[in-house]
Design a protein around this motif. Sequence first.
Motif, PDB file in Angstrom:
ATOM      1  N   ILE A  55     -28.547  88.859 -23.750  1.00  0.00           N
ATOM      2  CA  ILE A  55     -27.103  88.919 -23.526  1.00  0.00           C
ATOM      3  C   ILE A  55     -26.839  88.762 -22.036  1.00  0.00           C
ATOM      4  O   ILE A  55     -27.687  89.101 -21.208  1.00  0.00           O
ATOM      5  N   THR A  56     -25.680  88.245 -21.708  1.00  0.00           N
ATOM      6  CA  THR A  56     -25.365  87.956 -20.316  1.00  0.00           C
ATOM      7  C   THR A  56     -25.067  89.217 -19.510  1.00  0.00           C
ATOM      8  O   THR A  56     -24.800  90.286 -20.067  1.00  0.00           O
ATOM      9  N   ASP A  57     -25.096  89.053 -18.210  1.00  0.00           N
ATOM     10  CA  ASP A  57     -24.737  90.129 -17.291  1.00  0.00           C
ATOM     11  C   ASP A  57     -23.315  90.607 -17.580  1.00  0.00           C
ATOM     12  O   ASP A  57     -23.035  91.803 -17.592  1.00  0.00           O
ATOM     13  N   PHE A  58     -22.411  89.653 -17.855  1.00  0.00           N
ATOM     14  CA  PHE A  58     -21.031  89.994 -18.199  1.00  0.00           C
ATOM     15  C   PHE A  58     -20.996  90.882 -19.445  1.00  0.00           C
ATOM     16  O   PHE A  58     -20.321  91.912 -19.479  1.00  0.00           O
ATOM     17  N   ALA A  59     -21.751  90.486 -20.484  1.00  0.00           N
ATOM     18  CA  ALA A  59     -21.761  91.248 -21.740  1.00  0.00           C
ATOM     19  C   ALA A  59     -22.277  92.663 -21.530  1.00  0.00           C
ATOM     20  O   ALA A  59     -21.681  93.633 -22.004  1.00  0.00           O
ATOM     21  N   GLN A  60     -23.389  92.801 -20.802  1.00  0.00           N
ATOM     22  CA  GLN A  60     -23.939  94.155 -20.607  1.00  0.00           C
ATOM     23  C   GLN A  60     -22.983  95.006 -19.779  1.00  0.00           C
ATOM     24  O   GLN A  60     -22.855  96.197 -20.017  1.00  0.00           O
ATOM     25  N   LEU A 106     -24.332  74.170 -26.223  1.00  0.00           N
ATOM     26  CA  LEU A 106     -24.134  75.432 -25.503  1.00  0.00           C
ATOM     27  C   LEU A 106     -23.364  75.197 -24.202  1.00  0.00           C
ATOM     28  O   LEU A 106     -23.319  74.082 -23.687  1.00  0.00           O
ATOM     29  N   LEU A 107     -22.770  76.255 -23.689  1.00  0.00           N
ATOM     30  CA  LEU A 107     -21.965  76.162 -22.468  1.00  0.00           C
ATOM     31  C   LEU A 107     -22.843  76.025 -21.227  1.00  0.00           C
ATOM     32  O   LEU A 107     -23.878  76.684 -21.107  1.00  0.00           O
ATOM     33  N   THR A 108     -22.403  75.192 -20.302  1.00  0.00           N
ATOM     34  CA  THR A 108     -23.054  75.108 -18.995  1.00  0.00           C
ATOM     35  C   THR A 108     -22.664  76.359 -18.201  1.00  0.00           C
ATOM     36  O   THR A 108     -21.694  77.050 -18.563  1.00  0.00           O
ATOM     37  N   PRO A 109     -23.372  76.659 -17.105  1.00  0.00           N
ATOM     38  CA  PRO A 109     -22.973  77.809 -16.284  1.00  0.00           C
ATOM     39  C   PRO A 109     -21.506  77.722 -15.841  1.00  0.00           C
ATOM     40  O   PRO A 109     -20.784  78.724 -15.884  1.00  0.00           O
ATOM     41  N   ALA A 110     -21.040  76.537 -15.451  1.00  0.00           N
ATOM     42  CA  ALA A 110     -19.641  76.385 -15.013  1.00  0.00           C
ATOM     43  C   ALA A 110     -18.674  76.675 -16.155  1.00  0.00           C
ATOM     44  O   ALA A 110     -17.651  77.346 -15.962  1.00  0.00           O
ATOM     45  N   GLN A 111     -19.000  76.193 -17.360  1.00  0.00           N
ATOM     46  CA  GLN A 111     -18.133  76.452 -18.520  1.00  0.00           C
ATOM     47  C   GLN A 111     -18.122  77.942 -18.868  1.00  0.00           C
ATOM     48  O   GLN A 111     -17.078  78.500 -19.218  1.00  0.00           O
ATOM     49  N   TYR A 112     -19.287  78.588 -18.738  1.00  0.00           N
ATOM     50  CA  TYR A 112     -19.345  80.022 -19.042  1.00  0.00           C
ATOM     51  C   TYR A 112     -18.549  80.822 -18.000  1.00  0.00           C
ATOM     52  O   TYR A 112     -17.835  81.758 -18.366  1.00  0.00           O
ATOM     53  N   GLU A 113     -18.656  80.450 -16.746  1.00  0.00           N
ATOM     54  CA  GLU A 113     -17.876  81.140 -15.700  1.00  0.00           C
ATOM     55  C   GLU A 113     -16.385  81.026 -15.983  1.00  0.00           C
ATOM     56  O   GLU A 113     -15.626  81.979 -15.764  1.00  0.00           O
ATOM     57  N   GLU A 114     -15.957  79.844 -16.476  1.00  0.00           N
ATOM     58  CA  GLU A 114     -14.554  79.653 -16.847  1.00  0.00           C
ATOM     59  C   GLU A 114     -14.162  80.585 -17.992  1.00  0.00           C
ATOM     60  O   GLU A 114     -13.092  81.183 -17.982  1.00  0.00           O
ATOM     61  N   LEU A 115     -15.059  80.710 -18.987  1.00  0.00           N
ATOM     62  CA  LEU A 115     -14.807  81.556 -20.155  1.00  0.00           C
ATOM     63  C   LEU A 115     -14.571  83.010 -19.746  1.00  0.00           C
ATOM     64  O   LEU A 115     -13.653  83.658 -20.249  1.00  0.00           O
ATOM     65  N   ASN A 170     -20.464  81.184 -26.513  1.00  0.00           N
ATOM     66  CA  ASN A 170     -19.133  81.797 -26.424  1.00  0.00           C
ATOM     67  C   ASN A 170     -19.193  83.295 -26.706  1.00  0.00           C
ATOM     68  O   ASN A 170     -18.264  84.024 -26.394  1.00  0.00           O
ATOM     69  N   ASP A 171     -20.289  83.735 -27.327  1.00  0.00           N
ATOM     70  CA  ASP A 171     -20.455  85.147 -27.693  1.00  0.00           C
ATOM     71  C   ASP A 171     -21.223  85.937 -26.637  1.00  0.00           C
ATOM     72  O   ASP A 171     -21.653  87.056 -26.890  1.00  0.00           O
ATOM     73  N   HIS A 172     -21.448  85.322 -25.463  1.00  0.00           N
ATOM     74  CA  HIS A 172     -22.060  86.003 -24.305  1.00  0.00           C
ATOM     75  C   HIS A 172     -23.562  86.224 -24.427  1.00  0.00           C
ATOM     76  O   HIS A 172     -24.096  87.203 -23.925  1.00  0.00           O
ATOM     77  N   GLU A 173     -24.240  85.284 -25.106  1.00  0.00           N
ATOM     78  CA  GLU A 173     -25.696  85.265 -25.067  1.00  0.00           C
ATOM     79  C   GLU A 173     -26.128  84.160 -24.109  1.00  0.00           C
ATOM     80  O   GLU A 173     -25.420  83.183 -23.929  1.00  0.00           O
ATOM     81  N   TRP A 174     -27.299  84.339 -23.510  1.00  0.00           N
ATOM     82  CA  TRP A 174     -27.879  83.275 -22.679  1.00  0.00           C
ATOM     83  C   TRP A 174     -29.131  82.760 -23.362  1.00  0.00           C
ATOM     84  O   TRP A 174     -29.710  83.424 -24.221  1.00  0.00           O
ATOM     85  N   SER A 203     -19.647  88.479 -12.212  1.00  0.00           N
ATOM     86  CA  SER A 203     -20.893  88.471 -12.984  1.00  0.00           C
ATOM     87  C   SER A 203     -21.862  87.416 -12.476  1.00  0.00           C
ATOM     88  O   SER A 203     -21.468  86.382 -11.954  1.00  0.00           O
ATOM     89  N   ASN A 204     -23.107  87.704 -12.674  1.00  0.00           N
ATOM     90  CA  ASN A 204     -24.193  86.803 -12.319  1.00  0.00           C
ATOM     91  C   ASN A 204     -24.347  85.770 -13.441  1.00  0.00           C
ATOM     92  O   ASN A 204     -24.503  86.141 -14.601  1.00  0.00           O
ATOM     93  N   VAL A 205     -24.291  84.460 -13.112  1.00  0.00           N
ATOM     94  CA  VAL A 205     -24.441  83.391 -14.101  1.00  0.00           C
ATOM     95  C   VAL A 205     -25.495  82.402 -13.584  1.00  0.00           C
ATOM     96  O   VAL A 205     -25.168  81.438 -12.899  1.00  0.00           O
ATOM     97  N   PRO A 206     -26.781  82.641 -13.891  1.00  0.00           N
ATOM     98  CA  PRO A 206     -27.829  81.753 -13.393  1.00  0.00           C
ATOM     99  C   PRO A 206     -27.631  80.299 -13.819  1.00  0.00           C
ATOM    100  O   PRO A 206     -27.240  80.023 -14.956  1.00  0.00           O
TER     101      PRO A 206
END
Length: 126
Positions: A28-33, A115-124, A12-16, A2-5
Amino acid sequence: MSNVPANLKYSNDHEWCLVEGDVATIGITDFAQSQLGDIVFVDVPTVGEEIAAGEVFGSIEAVKTVSDAFCPMSGEVIEFNEAVDADPSLVNKDAYGEGWLIKVKISNPAEWDSLLTPAQYEELIG
C-alpha cells in the motif's frame, strides 16, 4: 506531502506495484498508510492463491479502521511478507521497502500499462 517513488506504478485503490521479470511486489502507498494510521494487523491470502486484478487480496487493520487491499495485477500469490506479519507497523515505517505485502507471479503483463504513473497518482491524491 506523500512519498510517490518514480520507479513504481499505482492503483486507484492506493496500492503500489514493482515489476521485476514476471513477479510483481505489491504494497500500500505511503498516502494509504498515512490515512489509515497505526497499522496493527495485516491479513492476506495463502500462498498459491490466484487473484485477479482489482480483487481484494487481504485486509489491513489499523487502530481505528479496517481496509481492504486490492491486487493491481492478476496472478498467483507466491510470497507474503513474513516481517509484516510479525510487525505490521513496518507498513507505516517503510511502505515502499520493508513494508511490502505480497509478491505475485504475473499472469497478465499487459495490466501494468493500465496502472497509474507516479504523476497520475500524485494527481489522484492531490
